[in-house]
Design a protein around this motif. Structure first.
Motif, short mmCIF file in Angstrom:
data_model
loop_
_atom_site.label_atom_id
_atom_site.label_comp_id
_atom_site.label_asym_id
_atom_site.label_seq_id
_atom_site.Cartn_x
_atom_site.Cartn_y
_atom_site.Cartn_z
N ALA A 63 0.83 -1.20 0.00
CA ALA A 63 0.00 0.00 0.00
C ALA A 63 0.87 1.26 0.00
O ALA A 63 1.94 1.29 0.61
CB ALA A 63 -0.92 0.01 1.22
N TYR A 64 0.38 2.27 -0.70
CA TYR A 64 1.04 3.58 -0.72
C TYR A 64 -0.05 4.61 -0.97
O TYR A 64 -0.98 4.37 -1.74
CB TYR A 64 2.10 3.62 -1.84
N ASN A 65 0.09 5.75 -0.33
CA ASN A 65 -0.90 6.81 -0.45
C ASN A 65 -0.67 7.58 -1.75
O ASN A 65 0.31 8.30 -1.87
CB ASN A 65 -0.80 7.73 0.77
N GLU A 66 -1.56 7.39 -2.73
CA GLU A 66 -1.42 7.98 -4.05
C GLU A 66 -2.35 9.17 -4.25
O GLU A 66 -3.43 9.23 -3.67
CB GLU A 66 -1.73 6.95 -5.15
N GLY A 67 -1.91 10.07 -5.11
CA GLY A 67 -2.72 11.18 -5.56
C GLY A 67 -2.57 11.27 -7.07
O GLY A 67 -1.81 10.52 -7.66
N PHE A 95 -6.37 5.74 -10.34
CA PHE A 95 -6.05 5.11 -9.06
C PHE A 95 -7.29 4.85 -8.21
O PHE A 95 -7.33 3.90 -7.42
CB PHE A 95 -4.99 5.91 -8.29
N ILE A 96 -8.33 5.64 -8.39
CA ILE A 96 -9.55 5.43 -7.60
C ILE A 96 -10.27 4.13 -7.99
O ILE A 96 -11.08 3.62 -7.22
CB ILE A 96 -10.52 6.63 -7.71
N ASP A 97 -9.93 3.56 -9.16
CA ASP A 97 -10.53 2.29 -9.58
C ASP A 97 -10.11 1.14 -8.66
O ASP A 97 -10.76 0.09 -8.66
CB ASP A 97 -10.14 1.96 -11.02
N TYR A 98 -9.04 1.32 -7.91
CA TYR A 98 -8.54 0.28 -7.01
C TYR A 98 -9.19 0.33 -5.63
O TYR A 98 -8.95 -0.54 -4.81
CB TYR A 98 -7.01 0.39 -6.86
N LEU A 99 -9.98 1.35 -5.39
CA LEU A 99 -10.60 1.51 -4.08
C LEU A 99 -11.82 0.60 -3.93
O LEU A 99 -12.48 0.27 -4.91
CB LEU A 99 -11.02 2.97 -3.86
N LYS A 100 -12.12 0.26 -2.70
CA LYS A 100 -13.30 -0.55 -2.42
C LYS A 100 -14.56 0.28 -2.76
O LYS A 100 -14.54 1.50 -2.63
CB LYS A 100 -13.31 -0.97 -0.96
N ILE A 140 -7.03 14.35 -10.42
CA ILE A 140 -8.00 14.17 -9.33
C ILE A 140 -7.43 14.91 -8.11
O ILE A 140 -7.03 14.28 -7.12
CB ILE A 140 -8.24 12.68 -9.03
N PRO A 141 -7.37 16.23 -8.16
CA PRO A 141 -6.70 16.98 -7.09
C PRO A 141 -7.41 16.88 -5.75
O PRO A 141 -8.62 16.71 -5.68
CB PRO A 141 -6.71 18.42 -7.61
N LYS A 142 -6.59 16.97 -4.71
CA LYS A 142 -7.06 17.04 -3.32
C LYS A 142 -7.69 15.75 -2.82
O LYS A 142 -8.39 15.74 -1.81
CB LYS A 142 -7.99 18.23 -3.11
N ILE A 143 -7.44 14.65 -3.54
CA ILE A 143 -7.88 13.34 -3.06
C ILE A 143 -6.64 12.44 -3.05
O ILE A 143 -5.94 12.34 -4.05
CB ILE A 143 -8.98 12.72 -3.96
N ARG A 144 -6.37 11.83 -1.91
CA ARG A 144 -5.27 10.88 -1.78
C ARG A 144 -5.83 9.64 -1.09
O ARG A 144 -6.60 9.76 -0.14
CB ARG A 144 -4.12 11.48 -0.97
N ARG A 168 -15.63 3.00 -0.30
CA ARG A 168 -14.74 4.16 -0.26
C ARG A 168 -15.02 5.06 -1.46
O ARG A 168 -15.04 6.28 -1.33
CB ARG A 168 -13.27 3.70 -0.24
N ARG A 169 -15.23 4.47 -2.63
CA ARG A 169 -15.53 5.27 -3.83
C ARG A 169 -16.86 6.02 -3.65
O ARG A 169 -16.99 7.16 -4.05
CB ARG A 169 -15.62 4.37 -5.07
N LYS A 170 -17.82 5.35 -3.02
CA LYS A 170 -19.12 5.98 -2.78
C LYS A 170 -18.95 7.19 -1.86
O LYS A 170 -19.56 8.24 -2.08
CB LYS A 170 -20.09 4.97 -2.18
N LEU A 171 -18.09 7.06 -0.85
CA LEU A 171 -17.84 8.17 0.07
C LEU A 171 -17.13 9.34 -0.62
O LEU A 171 -17.26 10.48 -0.19
CB LEU A 171 -17.02 7.69 1.27
N LEU A 172 -16.38 9.04 -1.67
CA LEU A 172 -15.66 10.10 -2.41
C LEU A 172 -16.49 10.71 -3.54
O LEU A 172 -16.06 11.67 -4.17
CB LEU A 172 -14.37 9.53 -3.00
N LYS A 173 -17.66 10.16 -3.81
CA LYS A 173 -18.45 10.57 -4.98
C LYS A 173 -18.69 12.07 -5.04
O LYS A 173 -18.52 12.69 -6.09
CB LYS A 173 -19.78 9.81 -5.03
#
Length: 192
Positions: free
Chosen positions: A101-105, A158-163, A109-113, A166-171
């Motif tokens: 795991a690594y924290n990606e940005g 990179f957001i395609d790898y999220l559960k 997709i600014p301001k989301i890591r 988590r994607r729903k929370l970022l919508k």
């Protein structure tokens, strides 16, 4: 020339990019502009679709990351001192090693890591800016950045790898980005 970064929601970020030939128009100028844009935007990599070009090019500079690390931080990675490289017509030959795991940005997709799991190694075939062919294996932080940029030329983010949760929370944040409701220190173009 500093180019605008294409924001999340634009179709080009979801399309598979095409290989190019050595006679691609103004290639040298495009590469120079991509380097300039990446550094201006404080990125460590950038892919052609992010500057609205549907072609298989991306640039990576992990050397700058290692230059900013202290010796203790460098020991965490096996790819010190990093690379500064142009990848044209890249194609993955293999992905190997344990996922980490690594924290990606992402500049698009600014301001989301978010933490993303990726394999430790990637082997790519590609040509450089002189169209010299290479097949090479990369590891560590360099492999991470390459995989992130490679995804761009394959229409992935990179957001395609999220559960899904988590994607729903970022919508809402993602919707704001696609509507231009985000403030960044670099030029962006937003979907129409």
């Amino acid at each position: 020339m500093i180019l605008p970064i294409v924001a999340y929601g634009a179709q080009i970020l979801r399309a598979e990019a095409k290989d190019i030939t050595p006679d691609y128009p103004d290639l040298k100028e495009l590469l120079e502009s991509m380097w300039e844009t990446m550094y201006y935007s404080q990125g460590v990599g950038i892919a052609a679709p992010q500057v609205n070009k549907p072609i298989r090019i991306f640039l990576v500079d992990t050397a700058q990351v290692f230059e900013r690390m202290d010796d203790e931080e460098k020991e965490e990675y096996d790819d010190d001192p990093g690379i500064k490289r142009v990848f044209i017509n890249a194609h993955v030959q293999s992905l190997d090693g344990d996922e980490w795991a690594y924290n990606e940005g992402c500049l698009s997709i600014p301001k989301i890591r978010e933490d993303v799991l990726r394999p430790e190694e990637i082997t790519l075939s590609y040509v450089d800016e002189n169209f010299e062919p290479h097949t090479e294996t990369f590891s560590g932080l360099t492999a991470r950045v390459i995989q992130h940029e490679y995804d761009h030329i394959d229409g992935k983010l990179f957001i395609d790898y999220l559960k899904p949760l988590r994607r729903k929370l970022l919508k809402a944040k993602l919707d704001d980005i696609s509507k231009g409701k985000v403030s960044v220190d670099y030029k962006m173009t937003f979907p129409k």
